[in-house]
Write a protein that holds these residues in place. Structure first.
Motif, PDB file in Angstrom:
ATOM      1  N   MET A 133     -26.703 -23.288   8.447  1.00  0.00           N
ATOM      2  CA  MET A 133     -26.978 -22.123   9.275  1.00  0.00           C
ATOM      3  C   MET A 133     -25.901 -21.063   9.051  1.00  0.00           C
ATOM      4  SD  MET A 133     -28.019 -23.987  12.868  1.00  0.00           S
ATOM      5  CE  MET A 133     -28.430 -22.406  13.651  1.00  0.00           C
ATOM      6  N   GLU A 134     -26.306 -19.816   9.160  1.00  0.00           N
ATOM      7  CA  GLU A 134     -25.341 -18.738   9.092  1.00  0.00           C
ATOM      8  C   GLU A 134     -24.457 -18.763  10.331  1.00  0.00           C
ATOM      9  OE1 GLU A 134     -24.766 -16.685   6.633  1.00  0.00           O
ATOM     10  OE2 GLU A 134     -26.378 -17.524   5.384  1.00  0.00           O
ATOM     11  N   TRP A 135     -23.163 -18.494  10.132  1.00  0.00           N
ATOM     12  CA  TRP A 135     -22.234 -18.525  11.252  1.00  0.00           C
ATOM     13  C   TRP A 135     -22.635 -17.536  12.348  1.00  0.00           C
ATOM     14  CZ3 TRP A 135     -19.276 -20.830  14.333  1.00  0.00           C
ATOM     15  CH2 TRP A 135     -18.355 -20.166  15.136  1.00  0.00           C
ATOM     16  N   ASP A 136     -23.101 -16.372  11.961  1.00  0.00           N
ATOM     17  CA  ASP A 136     -23.488 -15.370  12.953  1.00  0.00           C
ATOM     18  C   ASP A 136     -24.622 -15.853  13.831  1.00  0.00           C
ATOM     19  OD1 ASP A 136     -21.565 -13.718  11.959  1.00  0.00           O
ATOM     20  OD2 ASP A 136     -22.931 -12.500  10.741  1.00  0.00           O
ATOM     21  N   VAL A 137     -25.481 -16.698  13.280  1.00  0.00           N
ATOM     22  CA  VAL A 137     -26.618 -17.232  14.041  1.00  0.00           C
ATOM     23  C   VAL A 137     -26.150 -18.336  14.990  1.00  0.00           C
ATOM     24  CG1 VAL A 137     -28.828 -18.449  13.871  1.00  0.00           C
ATOM     25  CG2 VAL A 137     -28.237 -16.648  12.216  1.00  0.00           C
ATOM     26  N   LEU A 138     -25.264 -19.200  14.522  1.00  0.00           N
ATOM     27  CA  LEU A 138     -24.827 -20.357  15.303  1.00  0.00           C
ATOM     28  C   LEU A 138     -23.716 -20.013  16.290  1.00  0.00           C
ATOM     29  CD1 LEU A 138     -25.197 -23.426  15.703  1.00  0.00           C
ATOM     30  CD2 LEU A 138     -23.427 -23.773  13.983  1.00  0.00           C
ATOM     31  N   GLU A 139     -22.976 -18.963  16.035  1.00  0.00           N
ATOM     32  CA  GLU A 139     -21.767 -18.678  16.820  1.00  0.00           C
ATOM     33  C   GLU A 139     -21.993 -18.647  18.331  1.00  0.00           C
ATOM     34  OE1 GLU A 139     -18.052 -15.506  17.038  1.00  0.00           O
ATOM     35  OE2 GLU A 139     -19.866 -15.013  15.882  1.00  0.00           O
ATOM     36  N   PRO A 140     -23.002 -17.947  18.857  1.00  0.00           N
ATOM     37  CA  PRO A 140     -23.152 -17.908  20.321  1.00  0.00           C
ATOM     38  C   PRO A 140     -23.389 -19.292  20.925  1.00  0.00           C
ATOM     39  CG  PRO A 140     -24.450 -16.181  19.276  1.00  0.00           C
ATOM     40  CD  PRO A 140     -23.994 -17.084  18.188  1.00  0.00           C
ATOM     41  N   GLN A 141     -24.247 -20.082  20.297  1.00  0.00           N
ATOM     42  CA  GLN A 141     -24.552 -21.421  20.801  1.00  0.00           C
ATOM     43  C   GLN A 141     -23.334 -22.329  20.699  1.00  0.00           C
ATOM     44  OE1 GLN A 141     -27.700 -23.374  18.634  1.00  0.00           O
ATOM     45  NE2 GLN A 141     -27.483 -25.304  19.758  1.00  0.00           N
ATOM     46  N   ALA A 142     -22.640 -22.281  19.573  1.00  0.00           N
ATOM     47  CA  ALA A 142     -21.480 -23.138  19.365  1.00  0.00           C
ATOM     48  C   ALA A 142     -20.340 -22.760  20.301  1.00  0.00           C
ATOM     49  CB  ALA A 142     -21.023 -23.050  17.909  1.00  0.00           C
ATOM     50  N   THR A 143     -20.144 -21.480  20.503  1.00  0.00           N
ATOM     51  CA  THR A 143     -19.092 -21.020  21.403  1.00  0.00           C
ATOM     52  C   THR A 143     -19.358 -21.479  22.828  1.00  0.00           C
ATOM     53  OG1 THR A 143     -18.686 -19.073  20.024  1.00  0.00           O
ATOM     54  CG2 THR A 143     -17.895 -18.994  22.295  1.00  0.00           C
ATOM     55  N   ALA A 144     -20.599 -21.319  23.267  1.00  0.00           N
ATOM     56  CA  ALA A 144     -20.972 -21.752  24.621  1.00  0.00           C
ATOM     57  C   ALA A 144     -20.777 -23.259  24.777  1.00  0.00           C
ATOM     58  CB  ALA A 144     -22.415 -21.365  24.911  1.00  0.00           C
ATOM     59  N   LEU A 145     -21.085 -24.010  23.729  1.00  0.00           N
ATOM     60  CA  LEU A 145     -20.926 -25.468  23.779  1.00  0.00           C
ATOM     61  C   LEU A 145     -19.460 -25.849  23.950  1.00  0.00           C
ATOM     62  CD1 LEU A 145     -21.857 -28.394  23.427  1.00  0.00           C
ATOM     63  CD2 LEU A 145     -21.801 -28.037  20.950  1.00  0.00           C
ATOM     64  N   LEU A 146     -18.581 -25.231  23.202  1.00  0.00           N
ATOM     65  CA  LEU A 146     -17.160 -25.552  23.286  1.00  0.00           C
ATOM     66  C   LEU A 146     -16.613 -25.219  24.675  1.00  0.00           C
ATOM     67  CD1 LEU A 146     -14.743 -26.642  21.753  1.00  0.00           C
ATOM     68  CD2 LEU A 146     -14.338 -24.340  20.866  1.00  0.00           C
ATOM     69  N   LEU A 147     -17.030 -24.104  25.226  1.00  0.00           N
ATOM     70  CA  LEU A 147     -16.582 -23.723  26.567  1.00  0.00           C
ATOM     71  C   LEU A 147     -17.127 -24.668  27.627  1.00  0.00           C
ATOM     72  CD1 LEU A 147     -16.918 -19.833  26.308  1.00  0.00           C
ATOM     73  CD2 LEU A 147     -14.807 -21.184  26.334  1.00  0.00           C
ATOM     74  N   ASP A 148     -18.356 -25.126  27.434  1.00  0.00           N
ATOM     75  CA  ASP A 148     -18.948 -26.061  28.395  1.00  0.00           C
ATOM     76  C   ASP A 148     -18.224 -27.398  28.372  1.00  0.00           C
ATOM     77  OD1 ASP A 148     -21.103 -26.883  30.280  1.00  0.00           O
ATOM     78  OD2 ASP A 148     -21.670 -28.218  28.641  1.00  0.00           O
ATOM     79  N   LEU A 149     -17.841 -27.859  27.184  1.00  0.00           N
ATOM     80  CA  LEU A 149     -17.082 -29.105  27.083  1.00  0.00           C
ATOM     81  C   LEU A 149     -15.736 -28.975  27.782  1.00  0.00           C
ATOM     82  CD1 LEU A 149     -17.851 -30.053  23.368  1.00  0.00           C
ATOM     83  CD2 LEU A 149     -18.741 -31.178  25.414  1.00  0.00           C
ATOM     84  N   LYS A 150     -15.139 -27.799  27.692  1.00  0.00           N
ATOM     85  CA  LYS A 150     -13.879 -27.558  28.409  1.00  0.00           C
ATOM     86  C   LYS A 150     -14.111 -27.589  29.914  1.00  0.00           C
ATOM     87  CE  LYS A 150      -9.591 -26.117  29.066  1.00  0.00           C
ATOM     88  NZ  LYS A 150      -9.606 -25.844  30.515  1.00  0.00           N
ATOM     89  N   ALA A 151     -15.201 -26.999  30.391  1.00  0.00           N
ATOM     90  CA  ALA A 151     -15.496 -26.974  31.822  1.00  0.00           C
ATOM     91  C   ALA A 151     -15.741 -28.374  32.369  1.00  0.00           C
ATOM     92  CB  ALA A 151     -16.706 -26.081  32.070  1.00  0.00           C
ATOM     93  N   GLN A 152     -16.297 -29.265  31.553  1.00  0.00           N
ATOM     94  CA  GLN A 152     -16.564 -30.645  31.969  1.00  0.00           C
ATOM     95  C   GLN A 152     -15.315 -31.527  31.943  1.00  0.00           C
ATOM     96  OE1 GLN A 152     -20.137 -32.616  30.309  1.00  0.00           O
ATOM     97  NE2 GLN A 152     -20.617 -30.648  29.355  1.00  0.00           N
ATOM     98  N   GLY A 153     -14.246 -31.036  31.318  1.00  0.00           N
ATOM     99  CA  GLY A 153     -13.057 -31.868  31.163  1.00  0.00           C
ATOM    100  C   GLY A 153     -13.101 -32.760  29.966  1.00  0.00           C
TER     101      GLY A 153
END
Length: 245
Positions: free
Chosen positions: A217-237
Motif C-alpha cells: 500500500m502507498e504510505w499516503d493511503v495507509l498513514e491515517p489508519q496506521a496513525t490512528a491505530l498507534l494512538l489507540d494502542l497508546k490510549a489502551q496502555g
C-alpha cells in the motif's frame, strides 16, 4: 545415603509415576501404593484441570485421563515450581503430533492468561508522553500479540471445529491496571504492528512505513489508519510511550 534405601526410593517413585512400566517396590502393600499413586497423580490432575478448564471440559474424559497419565509418566519437567507446570503441559501437548491441532493451541491460549496474571516483569525506562512517530515506541511487557491456526476463543464443550478456518485467529492478550487479563480480536494490520513493536526498536514511523510496504500500500493511503491505530494502542496502555535516551 544408603544405596539400598536409595534404590528402594527410586523403585517406589518409578512405580508411582508409571506403574505399567515398572515393578512395585517389595514389602509395600498394593493398597498403600495405590494411595500414593492417587495422591501424587491426583495433585497433577487437579492442577491441570484448574489451569485449563476449557480444555478439560472439551476433551473426552478418557482422552484427558490418558494424556495426564502419560504427561505424568513420561514428561520430564524442567522446573520444580507448581506455577510453571502449566507451561510444561503446553509444551507436552505441542509435542504430541497425534492430537488434533486445536488441542495444543487451546491449551496455549488458556496458559497465556496465567502467564500474564503471574508476571512480575518490569518495563524499561521510558517517556510516557514521548513522540510515538519520531521516537521508538515501547510495547508493554504485559501485552502479547497472539496468532492461532484454530479459533481458540470459540472452542469449548459442544463446539469443536472439524477443520481449521482459512484465516488465522489474531488476538491481543493484555493485563490491565485492574490486574485482570483481557483478550481482544486483532485486525491483520494491528497484529503486524504489535509484532513489529515487539521485535524491533525503530521509530514509529519506520514501523508503519515498513508495514505499508509489506501490505503493498502507498504510505499516503495507509498513514491515517496506521496513525490512528498507534494512538489507540497508546490510549489502551498497550504502547507505554517511547524508550528513554
Amino acid at each position: 545415603m544408603d544405596e539400598t534405601l536409595r534404590e528402594q526410593q527410586l523403585r517406589m517413585t518409578r512405580f508411582i509415576r508409571d506403574p505399567h512400566a515398572n515393578l512395585p517396590p517389595p514389602g509395600i502393600e498394593a493398597r498403600r501404593l495405590a494411595v500414593y499413586r492417587q495422591l501424587f497423580l491426583g495433585n497433577v490432575q487437579g492442577l491441570l484441570a484448574g489451569s485449563f478448564p476449557v480444555l478439560r471440559a472439551t476433551l473426552a474424559n478418557d482422552l484427558w485421563q490418558s494424556l495426564v497419565e502419560d504427561f505424568y509418566a513420561c514428561h520430564r519437567c524442567r522446573t520444580p515450581l507448581f506455577t510453571e507446570v502449566a507451561g510444561e503441559w503446553v509444551g507436552y501437548l505441542e509435542s504430541r503430533e497425534d492430537l488434533p491441532g486445536w488441542v495444543a493451541e487451546l491449551a496455549h491460549y488458556e496458559w497465556i492468561e496465567t502467564v500474564l496474571l503471574l508476571s512480575d516483569s518490569t518495563d524499561p525506562a521510558h517517556e510516557p508522553e514521548g513522540d510515538l512517530f519520531n521516537g521508538v515506541p515501547l510495547l508493554s511487557s504485559l501485552a502479547m500479540p497472539l496468532a492461532y491456526v484454530w479459533p481458540v476463543s470459540q472452542i469449548g464443550p459442544g463446539h469443536v471445529p472439524q477443520k481449521a478456518p482459512g484465516e488465522p485467529t489474531l488476538l491481543l492478550a493484555r493485563r490491565g491496571a485492574d490486574q485482570k487479563v483481557y483478550f481482544s480480536r486483532l485486525a491483520p494490520l494491528a497484529y503486524a504492528l504489535l509484532v513489529s513493536l515487539r521485535e524491533q526498536q525503530i521509530s514509529g514511523r519506520e514501523h508503519l512505513e515498513t508495514l505499508a510496504e509489506l501490505a503493498g500500500m502507498e504510505w499516503d493511503v495507509l498513514e491515517p489508519q496506521a496513525t490512528a491505530l498507534l494512538l489507540d494502542l497508546k490510549a489502551q496502555g498497550v504502547v507505554l510511550g517511547t524508550y528513554s535516551g
